[in-house]
Design a protein around this motif. Structure first.
Motif, PDB file in Angstrom:
ATOM      1  N   GLN A  99      42.897  39.631  48.799  1.00 12.57           N
ATOM      2  CA  GLN A  99      41.727  40.062  48.452  1.00 12.57           C
ATOM      3  C   GLN A  99      40.769  38.717  48.419  1.00 12.57           C
ATOM      4  O   GLN A  99      39.493  38.966  48.135  1.00 12.57           O
ATOM      5  CB  GLN A  99      41.661  40.518  47.014  1.00 12.57           C
ATOM      6  CG  GLN A  99      42.646  41.613  46.651  1.00 12.57           C
ATOM      7  CD  GLN A  99      42.726  42.221  45.323  1.00 12.57           C
ATOM      8  OE1 GLN A  99      41.897  41.693  44.392  1.00 12.57           O
ATOM      9  NE2 GLN A  99      43.513  43.169  45.023  1.00 12.57           N
ATOM     10  N   ALA A 100      41.070  37.949  49.094  1.00 11.82           N
ATOM     11  CA  ALA A 100      40.248  36.659  49.125  1.00 11.82           C
ATOM     12  C   ALA A 100      39.884  36.023  50.476  1.00 11.82           C
ATOM     13  O   ALA A 100      39.950  34.689  50.952  1.00 11.82           O
ATOM     14  CB  ALA A 100      41.066  35.446  48.294  1.00 11.82           C
ATOM     15  N   GLY A 114      49.499  46.562  33.592  1.00 16.51           N
ATOM     16  CA  GLY A 114      50.249  45.373  34.214  1.00 16.51           C
ATOM     17  C   GLY A 114      51.565  45.884  34.967  1.00 16.51           C
ATOM     18  O   GLY A 114      52.098  47.019  34.473  1.00 16.51           O
ATOM     19  N   LEU A 115      52.233  45.108  35.761  1.00 18.53           N
ATOM     20  CA  LEU A 115      53.325  45.550  36.416  1.00 18.53           C
ATOM     21  C   LEU A 115      54.446  45.554  35.614  1.00 18.53           C
ATOM     22  O   LEU A 115      55.524  46.220  35.611  1.00 18.53           O
ATOM     23  CB  LEU A 115      53.653  44.692  37.445  1.00 18.53           C
ATOM     24  CG  LEU A 115      52.648  44.460  38.702  1.00 18.53           C
ATOM     25  CD1 LEU A 115      53.033  43.749  39.794  1.00 18.53           C
ATOM     26  CD2 LEU A 115      52.343  46.177  39.242  1.00 18.53           C
ATOM     27  N   HIS A 116      54.326  44.586  34.411  1.00 21.76           N
ATOM     28  CA  HIS A 116      55.317  44.747  33.415  1.00 21.76           C
ATOM     29  C   HIS A 116      55.501  46.041  32.488  1.00 21.76           C
ATOM     30  O   HIS A 116      56.173  46.447  31.726  1.00 21.76           O
ATOM     31  CB  HIS A 116      55.188  43.841  32.286  1.00 21.76           C
ATOM     32  CG  HIS A 116      53.724  43.811  31.668  1.00 21.76           C
ATOM     33  ND1 HIS A 116      52.655  43.821  32.056  1.00 21.76           N
ATOM     34  CD2 HIS A 116      53.782  43.556  30.191  1.00 21.76           C
ATOM     35  CE1 HIS A 116      51.764  43.741  31.178  1.00 21.76           C
ATOM     36  NE2 HIS A 116      52.366  43.924  29.903  1.00 21.76           N
ATOM     37  N   ARG A 117      54.211  46.823  33.021  1.00 22.34           N
ATOM     38  CA  ARG A 117      54.285  48.219  32.373  1.00 22.34           C
ATOM     39  C   ARG A 117      54.412  49.554  33.099  1.00 22.34           C
ATOM     40  O   ARG A 117      54.119  50.580  32.980  1.00 22.34           O
ATOM     41  CB  ARG A 117      52.874  48.744  31.564  1.00 22.34           C
ATOM     42  CG  ARG A 117      52.559  47.136  30.423  1.00 22.34           C
ATOM     43  CD  ARG A 117      52.374  48.037  29.137  1.00 22.34           C
ATOM     44  NE  ARG A 117      51.889  46.990  28.315  1.00 22.34           N
ATOM     45  CZ  ARG A 117      52.747  46.819  27.079  1.00 22.34           C
ATOM     46  NH1 ARG A 117      53.802  47.561  26.807  1.00 22.34           N
ATOM     47  NH2 ARG A 117      52.570  45.687  26.150  1.00 22.34           N
ATOM     48  N   PHE A 164      48.104  44.131  42.511  1.00 19.06           N
ATOM     49  CA  PHE A 164      49.003  45.236  43.062  1.00 19.06           C
ATOM     50  C   PHE A 164      50.305  45.068  43.149  1.00 19.06           C
ATOM     51  O   PHE A 164      50.691  43.919  43.261  1.00 19.06           O
ATOM     52  CB  PHE A 164      48.071  45.463  44.245  1.00 19.06           C
ATOM     53  CG  PHE A 164      48.751  46.557  45.344  1.00 19.06           C
ATOM     54  CD1 PHE A 164      48.359  47.845  44.920  1.00 19.06           C
ATOM     55  CD2 PHE A 164      49.471  46.482  46.405  1.00 19.06           C
ATOM     56  CE1 PHE A 164      48.943  48.922  45.649  1.00 19.06           C
ATOM     57  CE2 PHE A 164      49.714  47.372  47.125  1.00 19.06           C
ATOM     58  CZ  PHE A 164      49.700  48.734  46.782  1.00 19.06           C
ATOM     59  N   ALA A 165      50.977  46.174  43.021  1.00 18.84           N
ATOM     60  CA  ALA A 165      52.651  46.112  43.029  1.00 18.84           C
ATOM     61  C   ALA A 165      53.058  45.399  44.195  1.00 18.84           C
ATOM     62  O   ALA A 165      54.151  44.831  43.981  1.00 18.84           O
ATOM     63  CB  ALA A 165      53.062  47.657  42.948  1.00 18.84           C
ATOM     64  N   ALA A 166      52.421  45.203  45.235  1.00 14.44           N
ATOM     65  CA  ALA A 166      53.240  44.788  46.403  1.00 14.44           C
ATOM     66  C   ALA A 166      53.579  43.204  46.117  1.00 14.44           C
ATOM     67  O   ALA A 166      54.668  42.495  46.717  1.00 14.44           O
ATOM     68  CB  ALA A 166      52.054  44.719  47.633  1.00 14.44           C
ATOM     69  N   THR A 167      52.731  42.544  45.354  1.00 19.89           N
ATOM     70  CA  THR A 167      52.971  40.977  45.045  1.00 19.89           C
ATOM     71  C   THR A 167      54.360  40.752  44.458  1.00 19.89           C
ATOM     72  O   THR A 167      55.140  39.843  44.957  1.00 19.89           O
ATOM     73  CB  THR A 167      51.834  40.512  43.782  1.00 19.89           C
ATOM     74  OG1 THR A 167      50.566  40.928  44.436  1.00 19.89           O
ATOM     75  CG2 THR A 167      52.142  39.012  43.833  1.00 19.89           C
ATOM     76  N   ALA A 168      54.843  41.759  43.456  1.00 17.14           N
ATOM     77  CA  ALA A 168      56.031  41.522  42.860  1.00 17.14           C
ATOM     78  C   ALA A 168      57.073  42.056  43.875  1.00 17.14           C
ATOM     79  O   ALA A 168      58.224  41.800  43.823  1.00 17.14           O
ATOM     80  CB  ALA A 168      55.904  42.139  41.314  1.00 17.14           C
ATOM     81  N   GLU A 169      56.874  43.296  44.584  1.00 16.12           N
ATOM     82  CA  GLU A 169      57.872  44.071  45.047  1.00 16.12           C
ATOM     83  C   GLU A 169      58.479  43.027  46.279  1.00 16.12           C
ATOM     84  O   GLU A 169      59.402  42.959  46.549  1.00 16.12           O
ATOM     85  CB  GLU A 169      56.996  45.097  45.993  1.00 16.12           C
ATOM     86  CG  GLU A 169      56.931  46.500  45.449  1.00 16.12           C
ATOM     87  CD  GLU A 169      56.245  47.649  46.211  1.00 16.12           C
ATOM     88  OE1 GLU A 169      56.429  48.632  46.087  1.00 16.12           O
ATOM     89  OE2 GLU A 169      55.230  47.280  47.030  1.00 16.12           O
ATOM     90  N   ALA A 170      57.550  42.206  46.899  1.00 18.30           N
ATOM     91  CA  ALA A 170      58.122  41.263  47.815  1.00 18.30           C
ATOM     92  C   ALA A 170      58.936  40.392  47.242  1.00 18.30           C
ATOM     93  O   ALA A 170      59.649  39.830  48.068  1.00 18.30           O
ATOM     94  CB  ALA A 170      56.795  40.394  48.331  1.00 18.30           C
ATOM     95  N   ILE A 171      58.776  39.962  46.207  1.00 16.02           N
ATOM     96  CA  ILE A 171      59.727  38.912  45.560  1.00 16.02           C
ATOM     97  C   ILE A 171      61.207  39.768  45.071  1.00 16.02           C
ATOM     98  O   ILE A 171      62.015  39.326  45.600  1.00 16.02           O
ATOM     99  CB  ILE A 171      59.115  38.755  43.916  1.00 16.02           C
ATOM    100  CG1 ILE A 171      58.030  37.838  44.030  1.00 16.02           C
ATOM    101  CG2 ILE A 171      60.082  37.786  43.237  1.00 16.02           C
ATOM    102  CD1 ILE A 171      56.933  37.373  42.924  1.00 16.02           C
TER     103      ILE A 171
END
Ligand SMILES: *Cc1c(COP(=O)(O)O)cnc(C)c1O
Length: 371
Positions: A160-161, A313-316, A86-93
């Motif tokens: 999610q875990a 993928g977020l790269h797309r 999900f986008a949030a993972t990379a957004e936070a970075i």
């Protein structure tokens, strides 16, 4: 009768009285921000996740950003993570001013492939942020060892875990910090946005605690510029009422997953992988097939809600391409994004519903074979 992807109403009716009692308790107390409800939940949640402590925050996204900031990730740093998330993972970075470096995934578990991480480490790399996608832990042995060897912080995206384990040890207790979301549809869901950071280092946890509340340790004593990202008391009380049921709900999800897999076993599709060292909590039950679009159409015709997590993928994604992050080759991420399909999954799913969903999938794929 429509079969939804997630049925929040079923959970509410099963636990209506305890949940409303929790809500009334908070409203009657008029203690809405932090306080004993939040502290009590933090204690219980930390224990359930096998961690020394937990800090309740405003969302899973806030958990990620505050955890990264707490270990010192800042402008100019790189953080290695998955693009299949999900986008949030990379957004936070990105919000920390750092650069996400996307690593490809293992085709089985769809989590970060540890054998690819080393080659991505540079002098700017500060942290590794694996995602326990769909409730299946990433390879936490290999990733912990790698972080120790390369001097990186390990931050888990455990959104999610909740309750998942790797070699018997819970997700949320491996990383320097770990991030959970209580978005309503997650395995443990609030009645709104909520999240938590868990960990074993009291200093890191204290820093998250400070950051979530305007950088203050005591009222009107601000040690650094922080955020307004507190878990509120109402959500904490609701989560405290739900937490004792988490293991049973996870067990139900696993049972439903086994049933789906039994019914779909002989079909030409890829079933979800369960690594022998993993206790997966099946946030989503995800099959893979190149004929996904045809399946989605057929399921829709039968009023069955299927979803795609995630279609690219977020790269797309334009947001990350714009930041110059589109120029990476991630063949397994692309392949998964084209093939994954999430079937309805929630603890209250009935065997009739599972059979109905599996029946539609079966008909489409068998008809295809005889065409
Ligand atoms: C849900 C989710 C998040 C974000 O959590 P929110 O509570 O919605 O902010 C982050 N990462 C993953 C993998 C998620 O599934």
């Amino acid at each position: 009768m429509r079969i939804p992807a997630v049925d929040l109403r079923a959970q509410l009716s099963a636990h209506h009285d305890e949940l409303y009692a929790a809500i009334h308790r908070v409203v009657d107390s008029c203690g809405f921000i932090l306080g004993p409800e939040v502290e009590g939940f933090e204690r219980d949640f930390a224990r359930a996740m096998g961690a020394a402590g937990a800090v309740g925050v405003g969302s899973g996204t806030a958990a990620l950003e505050l955890a990264l900031r707490a270990v010192g990730v800042r402008s100019g740093d790189e953080v290695i993570t998955a693009a299949f998330t999900f986008a949030a993972t990379a957004e936070a970075i990105v919000h920390c001013g750092a650069r996400p470096v996307f690593c490809d995934i293992e085709p089985g578990t769809l989590t970060i492939d540890p054998s690819l991480v080393d080659a991505l480490v540079t002098p700017r790399t500060r942290a590794l942020l694996p995602v326990h996608l769909y409730g299946h832990p990433a390879d936490l042995d290999a990733l912990s060892e790698l972080c120790r060897r390369r001097g990186l912080w390990l931050i888990e995206d455990a959104a999610q875990a909740h309750g998942a384990r790797w070699r018997g040890r819970p997700c949320g207790s491996w990383g320097d910090l770990a991030c959970f979301s209580f978005y309503p549809g997650k395995n443990l869901g609030a009645f709104g946005d909520a999240g938590a950071v868990t960990g074993n280092d009291p200093e890191l946890l204290a820093r998250v605690r400070r950051l979530r509340n305007h950088g203050s340790r005591d009222k009107y004593h601000h040690e650094e510029v922080g955020f307004c990202e507190r878990l509120d008391a109402l959500q904490a009380a609701i989560l405290s009422a739900k937490l004792p049921h988490l293991s049973a709900w996870n067990e139900a999800r696993r049972r439903h997953a086994r049933r789906y897999s039994e019914l779909l076993a002989d079909l030409p599709l890829t079933l979800p992988w369960n690594h022998l060292d993993a206790y997966a909590v099946v946030h989503l039950y995800v099959i893979r097939t190149p004929h996904r679009d045809e399946l989605v159409r057929a399921l829709q015709e039968h009023e069955i809600d299927a979803a795609v997590h995630y279609p690219r993928g977020l790269h797309r994604q334009p947001a990350f391409i714009e930041l110059g992050l589109g120029d990476v080759v991630l063949p397994e991420t692309d392949r998964a994004a084209n093939e994954v399909l999430s079937l309805p999954m929630y603890p209250e799913l009935t065997d009739d519903q599972i059979q109905e969903v599996a029946g539609v999938v079966r008909n489409v794929l068998l008809e295809r074979r005889t065409r």
